[in-house]
Design a protein around this motif. Structure first.
Motif, PDB file in Angstrom:
ATOM      1  N   ILE A 492       0.844  -1.187   0.000  1.00  0.00           N
ATOM      2  CA  ILE A 492       0.000   0.000   0.000  1.00  0.00           C
ATOM      3  C   ILE A 492       0.882   1.241   0.000  1.00  0.00           C
ATOM      4  O   ILE A 492       1.804   1.368   0.807  1.00  0.00           O
ATOM      5  CB  ILE A 492      -0.914   0.022   1.241  1.00  0.00           C
ATOM      6  CG1 ILE A 492      -1.820  -1.213   1.242  1.00  0.00           C
ATOM      7  CG2 ILE A 492      -1.755   1.297   1.275  1.00  0.00           C
ATOM      8  CD1 ILE A 492      -2.658  -1.332   2.492  1.00  0.00           C
ATOM      9  N   ASP A 493       0.597   2.152  -0.914  1.00  0.00           N
ATOM     10  CA  ASP A 493       1.317   3.435  -1.008  1.00  0.00           C
ATOM     11  C   ASP A 493       2.824   3.248  -1.151  1.00  0.00           C
ATOM     12  O   ASP A 493       3.602   4.129  -0.746  1.00  0.00           O
ATOM     13  CB  ASP A 493       1.027   4.304   0.227  1.00  0.00           C
ATOM     14  CG  ASP A 493      -0.447   4.666   0.346  1.00  0.00           C
ATOM     15  OD1 ASP A 493      -1.130   4.689  -0.686  1.00  0.00           O
ATOM     16  OD2 ASP A 493      -0.905   4.903   1.483  1.00  0.00           O
ATOM     17  N   SER A 560      -4.444   4.571   6.013  1.00  0.00           N
ATOM     18  CA  SER A 560      -5.551   5.478   5.703  1.00  0.00           C
ATOM     19  C   SER A 560      -5.667   6.624   6.693  1.00  0.00           C
ATOM     20  O   SER A 560      -6.109   7.722   6.339  1.00  0.00           O
ATOM     21  CB  SER A 560      -6.872   4.704   5.649  1.00  0.00           C
ATOM     22  OG  SER A 560      -7.179   4.137   6.908  1.00  0.00           O
TER      23      SER A 560
END
Length: 610
Positions: A492-493, A560
């Motif tokens: 993620i990211d 997030s």
């Protein structure tokens, strides 16, 4: 409500630990051991479940904090409209059980308040509180006693001990909280300023032995101090974290007790200690492992208490609402009864790495090795619950099989080095069998990747360990395909690696959790082994920026929200940080060394064969 996880700092005495918030409140403290019942438990509830606040009466203009260099002595500085003052927090690593807080005026005058709320047994028991003849506050319930000594004026109100005081520049007001047994005399008083000097000297003498690790020396030193703080000095056992039930997802049920010692942490922890020259700690950890698993191999557990205790029944504490309403709060860990085959590989590999570094195999270790190996020769074919301790039923997890291969491979090398060639050939042949099966059943040609379990198409971050343990080289096309698949589906990211795809994961738990930070450090190690140094350095620097303001890491991170998740501080995260720094700064770091063949005279299914 408790603060964000990253707003806490750790203090400890190598027997237990406390979490101190940026607001001056100690919201978590278990005495006398890491796994004892908490007497301050606001972290998992409210202030009514126990806390100790020392803070300015009015909201400060600014708050900053730091550890005194090379120590576990915490300073929290409050800037107010009328002046500034520092609260110094520490726990002396000596005989006795004490927590010292010293309020020191820096400039002007600052009005403080203190609120001391003791609640034994995880916030459920209100103690009987009185004053001793010398004015000491004495809190008793059942077998436990806390005594609080200070010159500040304190009074009781609404089942709390309250006080207000003012500190001017150059003045200091100490508080000493001590733990003891109610049926014995109160713990003797200590000199708080002398204890401060001795505590600073202890930590500086220990941390000053840390060698240069390039531009990451300070981060490595802070992580080393954290590992030392999570060590139970009487036995050498290292707990996974100082807390229980900090959630892997806010409001979720993935809340576990991490105040125990996992065998899975053995090899990496041993390696970082030995690479940095801390052989006494490495030897104590190795000896703890050998003592703890002594007995029948089929009774070896994945985790134990700090003293080697085996019975860790999992209970739910119904009166604690949980961190940010993340319930249930669990005490104990039922995963201690799971079959997780990979831990046998960790134990055997830990012994092999210790021997490679010059720690000779002990008589106990020599006697245990064949017993463990004979058991594993049968058990490796069984399904298990795997590295992530799933609660959805056993599977044939690839990582578990690979760690069985590690055990057989390292045993073969060890026996060969001792001239026992028949035994070496036996275990080398079995290692070859495991290797062939994993390559045949654990690799999916359609997705060009190793998979989580036989017959599955799910990915798992534990596959990043395959080159780190030497099962296949990082440059093997199958491993390169696996890395690309993990980057595509679990990354993620460009920074955070999920343990596995929890949506419809069939792991017996509701979907969703943060990113397990150790997995991201494993990705850094894979980049290094593949020669992708720029990417490795960039990712490592990003991960370092996720440490909180005093250099601590939790178990997980929520991409997030940008918040820490899981138990805190997490030993495995700090082991990963140290290992990556060593791999980046040295020609041969832990990743290359662990993956290196144990003995060139032994052939055990060469890495890259199928």
């Amino acid at each position: 409500m408790a603060l964000r996880i990253e707003d806490y700092a750790l203090i400890g005495d190598c027997r237990t630990a406390a979490l101190v918030g940026r607001d001056g409140s100690i919201d978590w403290l278990c005495w006398p051991r890491f796994d004892s019942a908490a007497c301050l438990a606001a972290l998992l509830g409210t202030s009514e479940h126990g806390r100790w606040l020392i803070a300015p009466r009015r909201s400060p203009l600014a708050v900053s904090r730091r550890y005194r260099s090379g120590t576990l002595v915490l300073e929290t500085e409050f800037q107010t409209e009328t002046g500034s003052a520092v609260v110094v927090d520490f726990m002396p690593p000596a005989d006795g059980a004490h927590l010292v807080r010293i309020v020191i005026g820096r400039s002007g005058r600052v009005d403080f308040r203190t609120e001391f709320v003791v609640r034994f047994n995880y916030g459920s028991i209100v103690p009987w509180v009185n004053r001793l003849d010398d004015g000491t506050i004495n809190a008793i319930a059942g077998p436990e006693r806390l005594v609080l000594r200070t010159a500040a004026a304190l009074h009781g109100e609404d089942l709390k001990t309250l006080g207000e005081f003012t500190v001017a520049a150059g003045e200091s007001i100490p508080f000493v909280l001590s733990y003891g047994l109610s049926f014995q005399s109160p713990p003797p008083a200590i000199d708080p300023l002398d204890a401060l000097k001795q505590t600073e000297a202890f930590w500086r003498e220990w941390s000053d032995r840390c060698p240069d690790v390039g531009p990451w020396t300070q981060e490595v030193k802070r992580s080393l101090i954290t590992l030392k703080a999570l060590t139970y000095a009487p036995t050498g056992g290292i707990v996974a974290a100082a807390t229980t039930s900090l959630p892997e997802r806010l409001g979720g049920v993935r809340n576990w007790d991490y105040r125990y010692c996992w065998l899975r942490d053995a090899t990496f922890t041993l390696q970082v200690f030995m690479h940095l020259g801390y052989y006494d700690e490495a030897r104590a950890w190795r000896d703890w492992i050998l003592r703890t698993i002594a007995g029948s191999p089929d009774q070896v557990q994945i985790m134990y208490g700090v003293g080697g205790e085996r019975w860790l029944p999992e209970l739910i504490v119904p009166w604690l609402p949980g961190y940010e309403s993340s319930s249930p709060v669990r005490i104990g860990n039922a995963a201690s009864q799971q079959l997780q085959i990979d831990v046998f590989g960790e134990v055997i590999d830990a012994m092999a790495q210790a021997r490679k570094a010059g720690l000779d195999i002990t008589e106990r270790g020599r006697a245990l090795r064949p017993l463990v190996m004979d058991y594993l020769a049968k058990a490796w074919r069984e399904p298990d619950e795997g590295i992530w301790e799933v609660r959805g039923g056993p599977q044939h997890f690839v990582h578990s099989k690979v760690m069985a291969w590690v055990a057989f491979d390292r045993a073969a090398g060890g026996f060969a080095a001792e001239g026992l060639h028949e035994e070496a050939q036996r275990w080398g042949a079995l290692a070859g069998d495991v290797h062939a099966e994993v390559c045949a059943r654990g690799f999916d040609r359609e997705i060009n990747s190793f998979v989580q379990a036989y017959g599955s198409k799910r990915l798992d971050a534990s596959l990043l360990l395959l080159p780190l343990v030497g099962f296949v080289p990082a440059t093997d096309p199958r491993m390169q395909g696996t890395l690309r698949a993990i980057e595509d589906r679990l990354l993620i990211d460009g920074e955070f690696v999920l343990r596995y795809e929890t949506d419809d994961a069939d792991d017996g738990l509701p979907a969703g959790e943060g990113a397990f930070l150790a997995c991201s450090f494993w990705l850094v190690d894979n980049y290094i082994l593949q020669g992708r140094y720029v990417e490795a350095r960039q990712l490592f620097d990003r991960l370092l920026s996720r440490c909180n303001d005093v250099g601590l890491l939790s178990e997980e991170f929520d991409p997030s929200t940008g918040r820490m998740l899981g138990n805190f501080p997490q030993a495995y995260s700090h082991v990963g940080l140290i290992s990556c720094a060593l791999n980046l700064s040295r020609q041969m770091g832990p990743a290359e060394e662990r993956a290196e063949a144990p003995d060139p005279r032994v052939t055990t299914a060469p890495a890259g064969s199928s």
